[in-house]
Design a protein around this motif. Structure first.
Motif, mmCIF file in Angstrom:
data_model
loop_
_atom_site.group_PDB
_atom_site.id
_atom_site.type_symbol
_atom_site.label_atom_id
_atom_site.label_comp_id
_atom_site.label_asym_id
_atom_site.label_seq_id
_atom_site.Cartn_x
_atom_site.Cartn_y
_atom_site.Cartn_z
ATOM 1 N N VAL A 120 42.008 39.383 41.238
ATOM 2 C CA VAL A 120 41.455 38.659 42.391
ATOM 3 C C VAL A 120 42.540 38.435 43.442
ATOM 4 O O VAL A 120 42.336 38.677 44.638
ATOM 5 N N THR A 121 43.718 37.995 42.997
ATOM 6 C CA THR A 121 44.819 37.763 43.940
ATOM 7 C C THR A 121 45.290 39.070 44.566
ATOM 8 O O THR A 121 45.577 39.130 45.773
ATOM 9 N N ALA A 122 45.365 40.136 43.784
ATOM 10 C CA ALA A 122 45.801 41.431 44.309
ATOM 11 C C ALA A 122 44.833 41.938 45.369
ATOM 12 O O ALA A 122 45.259 42.427 46.430
ATOM 13 N N ARG A 123 43.542 41.808 45.127
ATOM 14 C CA ARG A 123 42.560 42.236 46.137
ATOM 15 C C ARG A 123 42.632 41.343 47.376
ATOM 16 O O ARG A 123 42.460 41.821 48.517
ATOM 17 N N ALA A 124 42.899 40.046 47.166
ATOM 18 C CA ALA A 124 43.008 39.128 48.316
ATOM 19 C C ALA A 124 44.207 39.502 49.186
ATOM 20 O O ALA A 124 44.138 39.415 50.424
ATOM 21 N N ILE A 125 45.320 39.923 48.575
ATOM 22 C CA ILE A 125 46.500 40.335 49.345
ATOM 23 C C ILE A 125 46.178 41.559 50.185
ATOM 24 O O ILE A 125 46.495 41.622 51.387
ATOM 25 N N VAL A 126 45.546 42.540 49.601
ATOM 26 C CA VAL A 126 45.219 43.776 50.333
ATOM 27 C C VAL A 126 44.190 43.480 51.431
ATOM 28 O O VAL A 126 44.298 44.000 52.560
ATOM 29 N N ASP A 127 43.206 42.634 51.138
ATOM 30 C CA ASP A 127 42.200 42.281 52.153
ATOM 31 C C ASP A 127 42.843 41.523 53.324
ATOM 32 O O ASP A 127 42.507 41.751 54.491
ATOM 33 N N ASP A 128 43.755 40.598 53.020
ATOM 34 C CA ASP A 128 44.454 39.850 54.074
ATOM 35 C C ASP A 128 45.278 40.787 54.951
ATOM 36 O O ASP A 128 45.303 40.644 56.181
ATOM 37 N N ARG A 129 45.955 41.723 54.318
ATOM 38 C CA ARG A 129 46.769 42.683 55.076
ATOM 39 C C ARG A 129 45.896 43.540 55.985
ATOM 40 O O ARG A 129 46.254 43.842 57.112
ATOM 41 N N SER A 130 44.709 43.913 55.489
ATOM 42 C CA SER A 130 43.785 44.716 56.309
ATOM 43 C C SER A 130 43.214 43.899 57.458
ATOM 44 O O SER A 130 43.038 44.414 58.572
ATOM 45 N N ALA A 131 42.926 42.615 57.202
ATOM 46 C CA ALA A 131 42.299 41.777 58.230
ATOM 47 C C ALA A 131 43.314 41.264 59.255
ATOM 48 O O ALA A 131 43.026 41.223 60.461
ATOM 49 N N ASN A 132 44.498 40.855 58.821
ATOM 50 C CA ASN A 132 45.463 40.193 59.720
ATOM 51 C C ASN A 132 46.645 41.072 60.107
ATOM 52 O O ASN A 132 47.557 40.610 60.774
ATOM 53 N N GLY A 133 46.673 42.297 59.650
ATOM 54 C CA GLY A 133 47.766 43.184 60.002
ATOM 55 C C GLY A 133 48.880 43.131 58.958
ATOM 56 O O GLY A 133 48.856 42.327 58.031
ATOM 57 N N PRO A 134 49.871 44.002 59.124
ATOM 58 C CA PRO A 134 50.941 44.076 58.122
ATOM 59 C C PRO A 134 51.788 42.796 58.107
ATOM 60 O O PRO A 134 51.869 42.070 59.093
ATOM 61 N N PHE A 135 52.419 42.585 56.968
ATOM 62 C CA PHE A 135 53.304 41.433 56.810
ATOM 63 C C PHE A 135 54.589 41.705 57.577
ATOM 64 O O PHE A 135 55.119 42.819 57.574
ATOM 65 N N GLN A 136 55.102 40.654 58.247
ATOM 66 C CA GLN A 136 56.333 40.787 59.018
ATOM 67 C C GLN A 136 57.573 40.556 58.148
ATOM 68 O O GLN A 136 58.637 41.048 58.469
ATOM 69 N N SER A 137 57.403 39.828 57.055
ATOM 70 C CA SER A 137 58.503 39.579 56.125
ATOM 71 C C SER A 137 57.901 39.287 54.749
ATOM 72 O O SER A 137 56.691 39.109 54.608
ATOM 73 N N ILE A 138 58.765 39.187 53.779
ATOM 74 C CA ILE A 138 58.280 38.910 52.418
ATOM 75 C C ILE A 138 57.689 37.510 52.357
ATOM 76 O O ILE A 138 56.708 37.268 51.648
ATOM 77 N N ASP A 139 58.215 36.583 53.128
ATOM 78 C CA ASP A 139 57.681 35.219 53.133
ATOM 79 C C ASP A 139 56.255 35.166 53.684
ATOM 80 O O ASP A 139 55.511 34.219 53.405
ATOM 81 N N ASP A 140 55.846 36.146 54.480
ATOM 82 C CA ASP A 140 54.478 36.173 55.027
ATOM 83 C C ASP A 140 53.421 36.373 53.950
ATOM 84 O O ASP A 140 52.241 36.117 54.189
ATOM 85 N N VAL A 141 53.821 36.813 52.762
ATOM 86 C CA VAL A 141 52.853 37.002 51.672
ATOM 87 C C VAL A 141 52.246 35.660 51.284
ATOM 88 O O VAL A 141 51.123 35.591 50.780
ATOM 89 N N GLN A 142 52.928 34.538 51.594
ATOM 90 C CA GLN A 142 52.402 33.207 51.277
ATOM 91 C C GLN A 142 51.162 32.855 52.090
ATOM 92 O O GLN A 142 50.474 31.899 51.752
ATOM 93 N N ARG A 143 50.870 33.587 53.133
ATOM 94 C CA ARG A 143 49.669 33.290 53.919
ATOM 95 C C ARG A 143 48.395 33.607 53.160
ATOM 96 O O ARG A 143 47.315 33.165 53.547
#
Length: 169
Positions: A120-143
């Protein structure tokens, strides 16, 4: 050889009292064997022992027993004398392979390989990246909902960002 077999069969038919008939081919010249005398039956012949072994069989059996005992003795002596020192196996320190993923190109299956990340978390990360664009840093994964600072700290050694603006990962 065939004649010996015929004589054996004739002897069987002639001496077996349970048979209600005598075979037709029994030659008239055939004499029934005399029943063994009690003294002859009790004593073995010069070629046999009480077990029915011939002299050559006894020699073979004795030779095999002597070889078995001799080899057992040799093995026992070899094991109990002149021991070689035991070999000590030195192992290197345990090493773990470092599995790293790029946070902007990893699939949900790759995210699931990380500790603390389920499907569930892995799919949420990929969905967030698709919806909000690529992560700018590793800390952005917390969003992503479900990833806090503790989970991110567990994943940090396995995360890499090749397309991030700041080169510090």
């Amino acid at each position: 050889m065939q004649r010996d077999a015929e004589i054996g069969l004739m002897t069987f038919f002639a001496t077996n009292p349970r048979l209600p008939f005598k075979p037709r081919n029994m030659p008239s010249s055939f004499k029934e064997p005399a029943p063994p005398r009690s003294e002859d039956a009790a004593q073995p012949t010069s070629n046999q022992t009480e077990l029915g072994l011939r002299k050559s069989d006894r020699r073979l059996l004795l030779t095999m027993c002597l070889c078995t005992v001799s080899l057992s003795g040799i093995i026992w002596i070899a094991k109990n004398t002149g021991r070689m020192p035991e070999v000590e196996i030195v192992r290197s320190a345990e090493q773990q392979a470092l599995f790293q993923i790029d946070i902007n190109s990893a699939t949900w299956v790759e995210w699931m390989q990380l500790e603390g990340v389920g499907e569930v978390t892995a799919r949420a990360i990929v969905d967030d990246r698709s919806a909000n664009g690529p992560f700018q840093s590793i800390d952005d994964v917390q969003r992503v909902r479900g990833i806090g600072s503790v989970t991110l700290d567990k994943m940090r050694p396995h995360l890499n960002c090749f397309q991030c603006v700041d080169a510090v990962n």
